[in-house]
Write an enzyme that holds these catalytic residues in place. Structure first.
Site, mmCIF file in Angstrom:
data_model
loop_
_atom_site.group_PDB
_atom_site.id
_atom_site.type_symbol
_atom_site.label_atom_id
_atom_site.label_comp_id
_atom_site.label_asym_id
_atom_site.label_seq_id
_atom_site.Cartn_x
_atom_site.Cartn_y
_atom_site.Cartn_z
ATOM 1 C CG ASP A 280 22.980 -16.757 -24.224
ATOM 2 O OD1 ASP A 280 22.904 -17.253 -25.355
ATOM 3 O OD2 ASP A 280 23.548 -17.317 -23.269
ATOM 4 N NE ARG B 122 47.206 -13.166 -22.541
ATOM 5 C CZ ARG B 122 47.726 -11.962 -22.198
ATOM 6 N NH1 ARG B 122 46.949 -10.914 -22.097
ATOM 7 N NH2 ARG B 122 49.014 -11.841 -21.957
ATOM 8 C CE1 TYR C 80 24.543 -23.870 -20.265
ATOM 9 C CE2 TYR C 80 26.000 -22.337 -19.167
ATOM 10 C CZ TYR C 80 25.760 -23.572 -19.721
ATOM 11 O OH TYR C 80 26.760 -24.506 -19.724
ATOM 12 C CE LYS D 133 26.501 -25.280 -25.313
ATOM 13 N NZ LYS D 133 25.809 -24.288 -24.492
HETATM 14 C C1 PLP Z 1 26.070 -23.603 -23.306
HETATM 15 C C2 PLP Z 1 25.495 -22.274 -23.092
HETATM 16 C C3 PLP Z 1 26.253 -21.251 -22.499
HETATM 17 C C4 PLP Z 1 27.676 -21.480 -22.024
HETATM 18 O O1 PLP Z 1 28.497 -21.771 -23.104
HETATM 19 P P1 PLP Z 1 29.845 -22.677 -22.972
HETATM 20 O O2 PLP Z 1 30.394 -22.640 -24.352
HETATM 21 O O3 PLP Z 1 29.435 -24.029 -22.491
HETATM 22 O O4 PLP Z 1 30.711 -21.991 -21.964
HETATM 23 C C5 PLP Z 1 25.658 -20.013 -22.355
HETATM 24 N N1 PLP Z 1 24.386 -19.788 -22.736
HETATM 25 C C6 PLP Z 1 23.631 -20.750 -23.296
HETATM 26 C C7 PLP Z 1 22.237 -20.443 -23.700
HETATM 27 C C8 PLP Z 1 24.163 -22.024 -23.484
HETATM 28 O O5 PLP Z 1 23.412 -22.991 -24.033
#
Ligand code: PLP
Length: 384
Positions: A178, A55, A108, A203
């Site tokens: 992000d 952790r 998101y 992703k």
């Molecule tokens: C999917 C996504 C998230 C969240 O990510 P997870 O891995 O599903 O928790 C945050 N921001 C964007 C732009 C995303 O596409």
């Protein structure tokens, strides 16, 4: 050597601690034994120990973090158990009761939901702005009170862009971008002066639908501060998922290049299709922020969305697809489509949905690695 290009970094970064192994070792362990009690005490008191308790850190997770830091041109990176783990931990690490956050509306769904439901419970005030309006972030900042400015570019699902130069020039609050849709192959927000870049590495970074991960990158001091909180928040990345993601990163350059090229061709095909009212893709001349896209992105990326003339047909089009699969994730080898209004952004109030362009006729596409002709044929048939 001078700083290597990102295609090269992707192929080699994060292997420093691998002991000569070409592939990274998988440290599937929760803890490490110490040679003596003094060493254990030293690890317990140190920042980001890599061989103490997973952790707190783990060599496989660290290797993934080093690779992301190299790709983003950052001093350090920190992994989390998911993209939302990165969002929640970063917000909670940096903000306290009475603080103010400026965020864009075009976010998101999970991030927006977190800001709207969790932050108020902890006395953190949130102002939402339109990222496409020049100066919107700056005007919403309350000097002395705004602790965090949160942006997402390109945004989910309409591919709206936030101006990285404007965000990087803000002084006072921490600025977090992000950059999931772009990946570090297409844009590097830290070069514009923002404090932290954030990804759902679930992703395109991991890229194979087999790892759930989040990551942030930036200056070491700030990463250490978020780390100190994150050990308590507990959204720790799994070593196995980090290992999968590091393998995914090896091909990030070719995958992003290919999916961007296919996405541009698909966007043009859709734009010319009589059943389609509009297409949102940063690589198209028709994108309302085409100039900004050219300034801060090296390609359009693998994500696009389009609006059907007849909104009632949205579910029907998805049902008629044979090759493209209906799923809400993105950035993997297979092309996926989803209906944001009833899935990723279903929890939002109807007026907020409308104001960020999540309409009933909108379909989002994550373009994969299939041959363009096969994708065009599938979409053509489904649209007919
Ligand atoms: C999917 C996504 C998230 C969240 O990510 P997870 O891995 O599903 O928790 C945050 N921001 C964007 C732009 C995303 O596409």
């Amino acid at each position: 050597m001078d700083r290597l290009n990102n295609e090269t970094q992707a192929a080699i970064a994060g292997r420093e601690q691998a002991g000569g192994s070409l592939a990274p070792p998988l440290w599937a362990t929760t803890a490490f034994s110490s040679t003596d009690p003094a060493e254990a005490a030293c690890s317990a008191g140190s920042t980001r120990p890599s061989r103490f308790y997973t952790r707190y850190g783990n060599p496989t997770i660290n290797a993934f973090e080093e690779a992301v830091a190299a790709l983003e041109g950052a001093e350090a990176a920190l992994a989390f158990g998911s993209g939302m783990g990165a969002v929640a931990s970063t917000v909670m690490a940096l903000c306290s009761q009475g603080d103010h956050i400026v965020a864009q509306r075009q976010l998101y769904g999970g991030t927006l939901f977190f800001l709207q439901t969790v932050c108020p419970r902890f006395g953190i005030d949130v102002t939402l702005v339109d990222a496409t309006e020049p100066g919107a972030f700056r005007e919403a900042v309350r000097p002395g009170r705004t602790m965090l400015v949160l942006a997402e570019t390109p945004s989910n699902p309409r591919l709206a862009l936030a101006d990285l130069e404007e965000l990087g020039s803000l002084r006072g609050p921490f600025t977090v971008v992000d950059s999931t849709f772009a990946t570090p192959m297409i844009q590097r927000p830290l070069e514009f002066g923002v404090s932290l870049v954030l990804h759902s590495a679930t992703k395109a970074i991991a890229g194979h639908n087999d790892a759930t991960l989040g990551v942030i990158a930036g200056e070491s001091d700030l990463i250490d501060a978020v780390w100190a909180y994150s050990t308590l928040h507990g959204s720790v990345a799994s070593p196995f998922d980090s290992w999968n993601a590091l393998r995914g990163i090896r091909t990030l350059g070719v995958r992003v290049e290919r999916s961007s090229r296919t996405a541009l061709a698909l966007a043009r095909f859709l734009e010319a299709h009589p059943a389609v009212a509009s297409v949102s893709y940063p690589g198209l001349d028709s994108h309302p922020q085409r100039g900004l896209a050219a300034r801060q992105m090296s390609a359009g990326g693998g994500m696009l969305s389009f609006e059907l003339r007849d909104a009632d047909r949205a579910h029907g089009v998805l049902e008629a697809l044979q090759l493209v699969r209906v799923a809400t994730s993105l950035g993997g080898p297979d092309t996926l489509m989803c209906h944001p209004a009833s899935t990723t952004h279903a929890g939002l109030a109807a007026d907020l949905q409308q104001s960020i362009g999540v309409t009933a006729g909108l379909l989002r596409v994550s373009v994969g690695l299939e041959h363009l002709d096969d994708l065009v044929l599938d979409l053509q048939t489904a649209l007919a």
